[in-house]
Design a protein around this motif. Structure first.
Motif, PDB file in Angstrom:
ATOM      1  N   CYS B  69       7.877   7.082  -4.104  1.00  9.21           N
ATOM      2  CA  CYS B  69       6.863   6.556  -3.182  1.00  9.21           C
ATOM      3  C   CYS B  69       7.328   6.837  -1.760  1.00  9.21           C
ATOM      4  N   GLN B  70       6.378   7.051  -0.864  1.00  8.04           N
ATOM      5  CA  GLN B  70       6.765   7.287   0.542  1.00  8.04           C
ATOM      6  C   GLN B  70       7.338   6.024   1.185  1.00  8.04           C
ATOM      7  N   THR B  72       9.989   3.907   0.970  1.00  8.08           N
ATOM      8  CA  THR B  72      11.290   3.828   0.308  1.00  8.08           C
ATOM      9  C   THR B  72      11.951   2.478   0.582  1.00  8.08           C
ATOM     10  N   GLY B 152       4.297  -3.100   0.861  1.00  6.43           N
ATOM     11  CA  GLY B 152       2.936  -3.470   0.487  1.00  6.43           C
ATOM     12  C   GLY B 152       2.920  -4.602  -0.526  1.00  6.43           C
ATOM     13  N   LYS B 156       2.395  -9.343  -0.339  1.00  3.06           N
ATOM     14  CA  LYS B 156       1.491 -10.143  -1.158  1.00  3.06           C
ATOM     15  C   LYS B 156       2.193 -11.331  -1.817  1.00  3.06           C
ATOM     16  N   PRO B 184      -5.564  -5.059  -5.616  1.00  2.00           N
ATOM     17  CA  PRO B 184      -5.119  -3.664  -5.542  1.00  2.00           C
ATOM     18  C   PRO B 184      -3.990  -3.445  -4.532  1.00  2.00           C
ATOM     19  N   ASP B 185      -3.837  -4.354  -3.592  1.00  2.46           N
ATOM     20  CA  ASP B 185      -2.912  -4.100  -2.479  1.00  2.46           C
ATOM     21  C   ASP B 185      -1.452  -3.998  -2.917  1.00  2.46           C
ATOM     22  N   ALA B 186      -1.115  -4.675  -4.020  1.00  2.00           N
ATOM     23  CA  ALA B 186       0.282  -4.699  -4.448  1.00  2.00           C
ATOM     24  C   ALA B 186       0.602  -3.595  -5.453  1.00  2.00           C
ATOM     25  N   CYS B 187      -0.287  -2.606  -5.554  1.00  2.00           N
ATOM     26  CA  CYS B 187      -0.064  -1.463  -6.449  1.00  2.00           C
ATOM     27  C   CYS B 187       0.258  -1.865  -7.882  1.00  2.00           C
ATOM     28  N   GLN B 243      -3.967  -0.002 -10.614  1.00  2.00           N
ATOM     29  CA  GLN B 243      -4.602   0.304  -9.321  1.00  2.00           C
ATOM     30  C   GLN B 243      -5.841  -0.553  -9.065  1.00  2.00           C
ATOM     31  N   SER B 244      -6.012  -1.626  -9.841  1.00  9.69           N
ATOM     32  CA  SER B 244      -7.180  -2.488  -9.696  1.00  9.69           C
ATOM     33  C   SER B 244      -8.490  -1.763  -9.970  1.00  9.69           C
ATOM     34  N   HIS B 275       4.531  -0.959  -9.039  1.00 12.45           N
ATOM     35  CA  HIS B 275       5.012  -0.094 -10.131  1.00 12.45           C
ATOM     36  C   HIS B 275       6.178   0.786  -9.687  1.00 12.45           C
TER      37      HIS B 275
END
Lengths: 204, 284
Positions: B69-70, B72, B152, B156, B184-187, B243-244, B275
């Protein structure tokens, strides 16, 4: 025409987008984004609004453009960019209506938007799309070029012009007020397993 | 009583550096297995597609060119120092931060930390400082666990000082509400870390430590394990899915930790892991 309907039902878009283009994008559509998008996240948005307040222009011409909420990792040698998936969109809610007023037509992030942005999308005929949250490595493969165009001191939060090819996203909030998350989740809720207080209304 | 064992701070720096460099590219096997299990169980077609993409993202990241993930992460470091250890050569905090600094630089990881929260918010440029939790424990070893914790999902998390009369039902409701509001915000799908009891700050630490357990490993206390299983079922009944976008796999696991508390209090904290669960451990 900036929206191309593909044989498999997906749509390919390329900025600049017109109102007519945006109207063809509906909540739930799978869209491939190609061409130029502008990378900007929290700190860049704050600075852009400060520029506007000072009567200065934005670092890019916003008319018809797409803003991608991303702060990539540094590129390894030989690569165009590092990992580059979307960040949470709702943190930009405070700044978004102002950019839509100036003609931004699309935004790519992850997660939901608040009621103010959803109203602004209707008012200004714009669209919010989500990319694969946490899929930063896959997203990197769809980016062909990057150039920092403003606020270099912000590091990962600098404004970048990105050239993307078929970056997959889905339309979450369209210009008619629909919300794909609400539509998508509802059929999978198991009301009978949830406590009373959770049984009414949407999950968000 | 053991003899005092000297450990050079450079060994700690090296361990932290190597962990930072590894975990951001290679998801731990227990997490990879949890995602695969979710892929098998997911009933929604779009949910299965998303989980396939996450598996591809894992495989691509493991090749070492692009981090998973970007984001890090915050670098969270849990360090258990044996009380028979004498650390020499440098200050422990500096040694850890030096490991973060060089690891993040040399593995092309993102600098995501700003030096102050509300004034200039200037990026420190090297992802320091780390967020360090130190415990002094018996023995002559040092155990270091590093977690690259995404912002992210961290955003939450929720904390509440409930009333004792709210009881177990109040706790369940708070956890479920936190997961529902994260949406969805928390992946999703991720891990839900829950801390119950302690005082204000211990509840939060318990929740964070709960995330560090092997994914899906039940708590040894059967009452807590039963609560975990019930919360797991209820979180997944929300229908949020990967991803909700709707589905049966909203969370991969719920881990609960508990602790003694005050007669007046029922603290609860919920810390959500996305995730992109990136953690690893070294023992020196």
């Amino acid at each position: 025409m900036s929206v191309e309907l593909l044989p498999d039902g997906r749509k390919r878009i390329r900025a600049p987008l017109s109102d007519e283009d945006v109207r063809q994008l509906q909540a739930g559509d799978v869209v491939l984004v190609s061409g130029v998008v502008y990378a900007a996240r929290d700190a860049a948005h704050k600075r852009m609004i400060e520029l506007l307040d000072a009567g200065e222009p934005l670092p890019f011409d916003p008319a018809g453009q797409i803003v991608y909420y991303v702060g990539p990792t540094p590129e390894k040698p030989g690569h165009v960019i590092g990992s580059a998936g979307p960040t949470t969109a709702s943190r930009m809610d405070r700044y978004t209506p102002r950019l839509l007023e100036l003609g931004v037509k699309g935004m790519i992030g992850k997660g939901g938007r608040g009621p103010t942005v959803r109203e602004a999308l209707k008012r200004h005929t714009a669209v919010y799309m989500a990319a694969l949250g946490g899929g930063g490595a896959l997203a990197a493969l769809q980016i062909r070029a990057q150039r920092v165009i403003a606020f270099e001191d912000l590091g990962p939060e600098a404004v970048r012009e990105l050239e993307v090819e078929d970056l997959p996203v889905w339309v979450v909030n369209d210009c008619e007020g629909r919300d794909f998350y609400e539509q998508a989740v509802a059929p999978w809720r198991k009301e009978e397993l949830l406590p009373e207080e959770f049984r009414l209304g949407a999950p968000r | 009583m053991g003899q005092v064992r000297e450990v050079d701070a450079a060994e700690i720096t090296r361990a932290v550096r190597e962990l930072c460099m590894e975990i951001n590219y290679k998801v731990p096997e227990d997490m990879a297995a949890a995602i695969r299990r979710a892929r098998e169980k997911e009933e929604s077609p779009i949910g299965r597609q998303i989980l396939d993409l996450l598996i591809r993202n894992q495989e691509l990241a493991a090749q070492g060119e692009y981090p998973y993930c970007q984001d890090t992460g915050y670098t969270v470091v849990f360090i258990d120092v044996g009380q028979d250890v004498h650390i020499v050569g440098a200050d422990l905090t500096d040694a850890i931060n030096e490991g973060v600094r060089s690891g993040y630089r040399d593995a092309y990881l993102r600098a995501s930390i700003v030096a102050d929260p509300v004034f200039e918010r200037r990026n420190t440029g090297d992802n320091t400082p780390a967020f360090i939790h130190t415990r002094i424990v018996p023995g002559d070893q040092i155990r270091i666990q590093v977690d690259a914790k995404g912002g992210g999902s961290e955003n939450k998390g929720r904390h509440a000082m409930l009333k004792p009369s709210d009881g177990l039902e109040g706790v369940k409701s708070f956890v479920l509400r936190t997961v529902a509001e994260a949406g969805p915000d928390a992946c999703p799908p991720g891990i839900i870390g829950v801390g119950i009891g302690g005082n204000f700050e211990y509840a939060a630490i318990l929740a964070k430590r709960a995330l560090m357990r092997k994914v899906g490993q039940p708590h040894p206390d059967p009452r807590v394990a039963e609560l975990e299983a019930e919360l797991f079922e209820k979180c997944n009944a929300l229908g949020i899915g990967p991803q909700s976008l709707g589905g049966t796999q909203t969370v991969l696991a719920v881990h609960v930790e508990t602790m003694a508390t005050h007669i007046a209090s029922l603290p609860v904290a919920v810390n959500i892991e996305c995730h992109a669960h990136r953690t690893g451990t070294r023992v020196i």
